[in-house]
Write a protein that holds these residues in place. Structure first.
Motif, mmCIF file in Angstrom:
data_model
loop_
_atom_site.group_PDB
_atom_site.id
_atom_site.type_symbol
_atom_site.label_atom_id
_atom_site.label_comp_id
_atom_site.label_asym_id
_atom_site.label_seq_id
_atom_site.Cartn_x
_atom_site.Cartn_y
_atom_site.Cartn_z
ATOM 1 N N GLU A 102 -4.742 -1.641 -7.365
ATOM 2 C CA GLU A 102 -4.662 -2.554 -8.496
ATOM 3 C C GLU A 102 -3.742 -1.952 -9.549
ATOM 4 O O GLU A 102 -3.869 -0.784 -9.888
ATOM 5 C CB GLU A 102 -6.059 -2.780 -9.063
ATOM 6 C CG GLU A 102 -6.174 -3.981 -9.953
ATOM 7 C CD GLU A 102 -7.617 -4.371 -10.154
ATOM 8 O OE1 GLU A 102 -8.065 -5.321 -9.505
ATOM 9 O OE2 GLU A 102 -8.294 -3.700 -10.959
ATOM 10 N N THR A 103 -2.812 -2.778 -10.041
ATOM 11 C CA THR A 103 -1.836 -2.319 -11.029
ATOM 12 C C THR A 103 -1.749 -3.308 -12.177
ATOM 13 O O THR A 103 -2.208 -4.440 -12.071
ATOM 14 C CB THR A 103 -0.431 -2.181 -10.412
ATOM 15 O OG1 THR A 103 0.044 -3.480 -10.055
ATOM 16 C CG2 THR A 103 -0.417 -1.262 -9.209
ATOM 17 N N ILE A 104 -1.121 -2.869 -13.240
ATOM 18 C CA ILE A 104 -0.765 -3.777 -14.327
ATOM 19 C C ILE A 104 0.693 -4.140 -14.108
ATOM 20 O O ILE A 104 1.561 -3.272 -14.112
ATOM 21 C CB ILE A 104 -0.959 -3.119 -15.707
ATOM 22 C CG1 ILE A 104 -2.426 -2.808 -15.928
ATOM 23 C CG2 ILE A 104 -0.419 -4.022 -16.807
ATOM 24 C CD1 ILE A 104 -2.722 -2.051 -17.193
ATOM 25 N N GLY A 105 0.965 -5.396 -13.873
ATOM 26 C CA GLY A 105 2.326 -5.864 -13.684
ATOM 27 C C GLY A 105 2.776 -5.858 -12.239
ATOM 28 O O GLY A 105 2.279 -5.105 -11.405
ATOM 29 N N LEU A 106 3.726 -6.719 -11.966
ATOM 30 C CA LEU A 106 4.249 -6.886 -10.616
ATOM 31 C C LEU A 106 5.113 -5.710 -10.175
ATOM 32 O O LEU A 106 5.091 -5.326 -9.006
ATOM 33 C CB LEU A 106 5.039 -8.195 -10.531
ATOM 34 C CG LEU A 106 5.549 -8.600 -9.156
ATOM 35 C CD1 LEU A 106 4.394 -8.754 -8.177
ATOM 36 C CD2 LEU A 106 6.342 -9.888 -9.254
ATOM 37 N N ILE A 107 5.855 -5.120 -11.080
ATOM 38 C CA ILE A 107 6.739 -4.005 -10.714
ATOM 39 C C ILE A 107 5.934 -2.842 -10.154
ATOM 40 O O ILE A 107 6.281 -2.272 -9.120
ATOM 41 C CB ILE A 107 7.600 -3.560 -11.917
ATOM 42 C CG1 ILE A 107 8.575 -4.672 -12.276
ATOM 43 C CG2 ILE A 107 8.342 -2.259 -11.616
ATOM 44 C CD1 ILE A 107 9.339 -4.444 -13.552
ATOM 45 N N GLY A 108 4.843 -2.494 -10.815
ATOM 46 C CA GLY A 108 3.983 -1.420 -10.315
ATOM 47 C C GLY A 108 3.390 -1.754 -8.962
ATOM 48 O O GLY A 108 3.294 -0.893 -8.080
ATOM 49 N N ALA A 109 3.008 -3.019 -8.764
ATOM 50 C CA ALA A 109 2.438 -3.442 -7.480
ATOM 51 C C ALA A 109 3.478 -3.364 -6.369
ATOM 52 O O ALA A 109 3.178 -2.909 -5.259
ATOM 53 C CB ALA A 109 1.889 -4.858 -7.595
ATOM 54 N N ILE A 110 4.691 -3.780 -6.670
ATOM 55 C CA ILE A 110 5.753 -3.721 -5.664
ATOM 56 C C ILE A 110 6.070 -2.274 -5.302
ATOM 57 O O ILE A 110 6.205 -1.922 -4.126
ATOM 58 C CB ILE A 110 7.012 -4.461 -6.153
ATOM 59 C CG1 ILE A 110 6.733 -5.965 -6.202
ATOM 60 C CG2 ILE A 110 8.212 -4.151 -5.257
ATOM 61 C CD1 ILE A 110 7.813 -6.778 -6.874
ATOM 62 N N GLU A 111 6.179 -1.418 -6.305
ATOM 63 C CA GLU A 111 6.469 0.002 -6.048
ATOM 64 C C GLU A 111 5.344 0.644 -5.242
ATOM 65 O O GLU A 111 5.596 1.377 -4.277
ATOM 66 C CB GLU A 111 6.668 0.747 -7.370
ATOM 67 C CG GLU A 111 6.959 2.221 -7.213
ATOM 68 C CD GLU A 111 8.292 2.507 -6.542
ATOM 69 O OE1 GLU A 111 8.447 3.622 -6.002
ATOM 70 O OE2 GLU A 111 9.188 1.641 -6.549
ATOM 71 N N ALA A 112 4.088 0.377 -5.632
ATOM 72 C CA ALA A 112 2.942 0.950 -4.916
ATOM 73 C C ALA A 112 2.901 0.462 -3.469
ATOM 74 O O ALA A 112 2.682 1.247 -2.547
ATOM 75 C CB ALA A 112 1.643 0.579 -5.630
ATOM 76 N N THR A 113 3.143 -0.826 -3.271
ATOM 77 C CA THR A 113 3.111 -1.401 -1.925
ATOM 78 C C THR A 113 4.245 -0.862 -1.069
ATOM 79 O O THR A 113 4.040 -0.505 0.099
ATOM 80 C CB THR A 113 3.179 -2.936 -1.992
ATOM 81 O OG1 THR A 113 2.123 -3.407 -2.829
ATOM 82 C CG2 THR A 113 3.044 -3.553 -0.621
ATOM 83 N N ASP A 114 5.431 -0.796 -1.630
ATOM 84 C CA ASP A 114 6.584 -0.271 -0.893
ATOM 85 C C ASP A 114 6.321 1.165 -0.441
ATOM 86 O O ASP A 114 6.549 1.515 0.715
ATOM 87 C CB ASP A 114 7.829 -0.343 -1.770
ATOM 88 C CG ASP A 114 9.067 0.149 -1.055
ATOM 89 O OD1 ASP A 114 9.370 -0.376 0.039
ATOM 90 O OD2 ASP A 114 9.734 1.071 -1.579
ATOM 91 N N GLY A 156 0.497 5.010 -2.628
ATOM 92 C CA GLY A 156 0.757 3.877 -3.500
ATOM 93 C C GLY A 156 0.207 4.108 -4.900
ATOM 94 O O GLY A 156 0.841 3.757 -5.899
ATOM 95 N N GLU A 157 -0.969 4.712 -4.959
ATOM 96 C CA GLU A 157 -1.586 5.043 -6.247
ATOM 97 C C GLU A 157 -0.687 5.987 -7.048
ATOM 98 O O GLU A 157 -0.431 5.769 -8.230
ATOM 99 C CB GLU A 157 -2.945 5.696 -6.006
ATOM 100 C CG GLU A 157 -3.650 6.153 -7.246
ATOM 101 C CD GLU A 157 -4.981 6.843 -6.955
ATOM 102 O OE1 GLU A 157 -5.342 7.730 -7.747
ATOM 103 O OE2 GLU A 157 -5.641 6.503 -5.963
ATOM 104 N N GLU A 158 -0.186 7.004 -6.397
ATOM 105 C CA GLU A 158 0.689 7.975 -7.076
ATOM 106 C C GLU A 158 1.981 7.317 -7.564
ATOM 107 O O GLU A 158 2.447 7.586 -8.672
ATOM 108 C CB GLU A 158 1.014 9.137 -6.129
ATOM 109 C CG GLU A 158 1.822 10.239 -6.774
ATOM 110 C CD GLU A 158 1.146 10.871 -7.987
ATOM 111 O OE1 GLU A 158 1.871 11.271 -8.925
ATOM 112 O OE2 GLU A 158 -0.102 10.951 -8.013
#
Length: 119
Positions: free
Chosen positions: A8-20, A59-61
Motif C-alpha cells: 500500500e502506497t500514497i500515490g500512483l507513482i509509489g505504487a508503480i515503482e513498488a510494483t515494478d 517493493g516496500e523498500e
C-alpha cells in the motif's frame, strides 16, 4: 492461490515503482490494484510464498525511497474464500470498465448523430 502479497502506497507513482521493483525481483504476478480515497493505492501480488515475500520486501523498500510507503503484508496461503472474494472484485472492476466504455461509445454516437442532424 499460493500466497497473497499487498503493498500500500500514497500515490500512483509509489505504487508503480513498488510494483515494478517487485515484478523484477521475483516470479510474481499482479492480481489486482485498488485506488482508495485519499490517494492510497494497494497492489496485490500472487505467486509462491517465498517469491511473494521477497517481492513485497523489495517493493516496500522502493516505495520507502520515494516516501510513498504506507503498509505491506503477506498471507502465505490465504483461505479459499479470500481468493474467491478477490476474484469476484476483479470481475466487478472488469464489468465496470466495459460499462464505462459502452457509455462513452453511446455518448460519442449521440454527439455525432446530433451534429449530422444540425447540418
Amino acid at each position: 492461490m499460493k500466497a497473497l502479497g499487498m503493498i500500500e502506497t500514497i500515490g500512483l507513482i509509489g505504487a508503480i515503482e513498488a510494483t515494478d521493483t517487485a515484478l523484477k525481483t521475483a516470479d510474481v504476478q499482479i492480481l489486482n490494484q485498488h485506488f482508495v480515497k485519499g490517494g492510497i493505492v494497494t497492489v496485490e501480488l500472487t505467486g509462491d510464498v517465498a517469491a511473494v515475500r521477497v517481492a513485497v520486501e523489495a517493493g516496500e523498500e522502493a516505495a520507502r525511497k520515494l516516501g510513498a510507503f504506507v503498509k505491506s503484508h503477506v498471507i502465505a496461503r490465504p483461505g479459499e474464500m479470500i481468493g474467491d472474494m478477490l476474484e469476484d472484485k476483479k470481475e466487478e472492476i472488469e464489468v465496470e470498465k466495459v460499462l464505462e466504455e459502452e457509455t462513452k461509445e453511446e455518448i460519442v454516437s449521440k454527439i455525432v448523430k446530433n451534429n449530422k442532424n444540425k447540418k
